[in-house]
Write an enzyme that holds these catalytic residues in place. Structure first.
Site, short mmCIF file in Angstrom:
data_model
loop_
_atom_site.label_atom_id
_atom_site.label_comp_id
_atom_site.label_asym_id
_atom_site.label_seq_id
_atom_site.Cartn_x
_atom_site.Cartn_y
_atom_site.Cartn_z
N GLU A 175 -71.79 100.40 -15.08
CA GLU A 175 -70.69 99.48 -14.86
C GLU A 175 -71.12 98.20 -14.14
O GLU A 175 -70.66 97.91 -13.03
CB GLU A 175 -69.57 100.17 -14.08
CG GLU A 175 -69.00 101.38 -14.81
CD GLU A 175 -67.87 102.08 -14.03
OE1 GLU A 175 -67.60 101.69 -12.88
OE2 GLU A 175 -67.26 103.01 -14.58
N GLU A 367 -68.24 108.28 -18.78
CA GLU A 367 -67.30 108.63 -17.70
C GLU A 367 -65.90 108.61 -18.25
O GLU A 367 -65.49 107.67 -18.93
CB GLU A 367 -67.34 107.63 -16.55
CG GLU A 367 -68.49 107.77 -15.62
CD GLU A 367 -68.40 106.81 -14.42
OE1 GLU A 367 -67.27 106.44 -14.02
OE2 GLU A 367 -69.46 106.43 -13.92
O1 IFM Z 1 -66.06 106.86 -8.95
C1 IFM Z 1 -66.18 105.86 -9.90
C2 IFM Z 1 -67.58 105.76 -10.42
O2 IFM Z 1 -68.51 105.58 -9.41
C3 IFM Z 1 -67.70 104.60 -11.37
N1 IFM Z 1 -66.69 104.65 -12.38
C4 IFM Z 1 -65.32 104.88 -11.98
C5 IFM Z 1 -65.25 106.08 -11.07
C6 IFM Z 1 -63.79 106.32 -10.63
O3 IFM Z 1 -63.31 105.21 -9.93
#
Ligand code: IFM
Length: 459
Positions: A175, A367
């Site tokens: 990200e 994710e």
């Molecule tokens: O916890 C975070 C992660 O570190 C990065 N993506 C989003 C998740 C939830 O906010």
């Protein structure tokens, strides 16, 4: 897009054989042992030490104590039947002194973790950068300066040399939008800077770091997949007016296309460069950079949580340099414990859109998951809302497969409850509950449900 034959019987959803079923974590959020084995300070240690930056004054000093309990955590992964585990490597453990050689103690930890995973039949999927920049590098300008991309190459080479024979898939960055726009633009993530010009420069230097690392990984780890995890999302206009559609175009540009275009087309979107000309002349882009950034990739990781719904008009100060021309619409349906919309159609739309606009590249959901206010009742955590959330999002992913998306795997965020950045420990995303006092792990009902999905290859 060609349509894949996705085995399906009646109303049961079956995922293709060999589909990766995983869970994700990040070093800073779970490891703890912040000062052990020579680990240096990261920008998140500095940021978290400032009163008011983290809810409840929480610190990640101990977190889930995974640095010491990793073997037990791998056993839990094996009990779930995970076929892949996505973790991140802490740069401040591996290169605590940017001017010195890598510290073998930091690398030893990941070496042990990777071996433990392989012994349990779980594919190690490593992210090189999940936001924990060494503070010493931030002190020299951080991601706003080009030199940081060179430092990252040295770090990437050190990790590749040590783990490259065993890691199945690499994500160079996690990200980068958050690192650049939240960290350097909005200042709500470390290092807490509030400069739109720096956010744009950071975006470019992160991408440059990615491209150089991808080249190193490809050369040194020929059998591993090389990828990057982007927080890709769908951006919808609040209404069909031209003004709202233009607001959606602008935010899509600064969330999605600013990353996908240079990575997969070798150029920045001209509308994004025009929209941001009032804060930056983009002189940080040098000849040859885009060729380095657009290295061939084996896959793209998609981190999806919710769509953005935007309208033209005065918004509050936002991470994006929009000159106040955009405002956000709050979700009007169900939300998670983060207040984020539960909208699986956005995942389907995102996967289909990437494939349509950028060609059929293998995708992984790197994710997806939800925080809810879980409670322990008689030693169990009943979390039907999380099960429903996952079922709906897996179904959306399955629809994308049926629509021809080359989706290869799915990593639930997160394996464990953990340190949720500026929200501290108040938000629980885990399949497995962590009692932060005793460090006891309790698989939630969603973990048992996921175990059954993995065993059946669907649900
Ligand atoms: O916890 C975070 C992660 O570190 C990065 N993506 C989003 C998740 C939830 O906010």
């Amino acid at each position: 897009m060609s349509t894949l034959a996705v085995p399906q019987a009646g109303t049961r959803l079956r995922f293709p054989a060999g589909f990766w079923w995983g869970a994700s974590t990040a070093a800073y959020q779970i490891e703890g042992s912040a000062g052990d084995d020579g680990r240096a300070q990261s920008i998140w240690d500095t940021f978290a030490a400032v009163p008011g930056n983290i809810e409840n004054g929480d610190s990640a000093e101990t977190a889930c104590d995974h640095y010491r309990r990793y073997a037990g955590d791998v056993r839990l992964m094996a009990e779930l039947g995970l076929t892949a585990y996505r973790f991140s490597v802490a740069w401040p453990r591996v290169m605590p002194d940017p001017d010195a050689k890598p510290d073998p103690r930091g690398l030893d930890f990941y070496d042990r973790l990777v071996d433990e995973l392989l012994a349990a039949g779980i594919r190690p999927t490593a992210t090189l950068y999940h936001w924990d920049l060494p503070q010493a590098i931030e002190d020299r300008g951080g991601w706003a300066v080009r030199e940081t991309a060179s430092r990252f190459s040295e770090y990437a080479a050190a990790v590749a040399n040590r783990l490259g024979d065993r890691v199945a898939m690499w994500n160079t960055l996690n990200e980068p939008w958050c690192s650049a726009f939240l960290g350097y633009g909005a200042g709500i993530h470390a290092p807490g800077r509030t400069s739109y010009a720096d956010a744009l420069a950071a975006t470019h230097h992160l991408l440059l770091a990615h491209g150089r690392a991808a080249e190193i990984l490809r050369a040194r780890c020929p059998s591993a997949q090389v990828s990057i995890a982007l927080n890709a999302g769908t951006v919808r206009p609040a209404t069909g007016t031209a003004a709202d559609r233009d607001a959606a175009r602008m935010i899509d540009g600064m969330l999605n296309r600013i990353f996908f275009d240079p990575l997969l087309r070798g150029s920045y979107p001209s509308d994004v460069v025009e929209d941001t000309a009032w804060v930056s002349d983009w002189s940080f882009v040098r000849d040859g950079d885009l060729a380095e950034i657009s290295q061939p990739l084996d896959a793209i990781g998609v981190n999806y949580y919710q769509p953005d719904v935007v309208a033209a008009g005065d918004g509050p100060l936002l991470p994006y340099p929009t000159r106040g021309r955009v405002s956000w619409r709050p979700p009007d349906g169900p939300v998670t414990g983060m207040g984020w919309a539960v909208d699986p159609s956005g995942l389907h739309e995102t996967l289909v859109r990437i494939t349509r606009d950028y060609g059929s590249i293998p995708l992984y959901v790197t994710e997806n998951g939800a925080a809810f206010d879980d409670a322990v009742t008689n030693g169990r955590v009943h979390d039907p809302a999380r099960i429903e959330y996952l079922r709906a999002h897996f179904s959306a992913a399955h629809r994308a497969l049926a629509d021809g998306v080359d989706l290869r795997g799915y990593f639930v965020w997160s394996l464990l409850d953990n340190f949720e950045w500026a929200f501290g420990y108040g938000k629980r995303f885990g399949l497995i509950r962590v009692d932060y006092e005793s460090q006891e792990r309790t698989p939630k009902d969603s973990a048992f449900w996921y175990r059954d999905v993995i065993a059946a290859g669907g649900f």
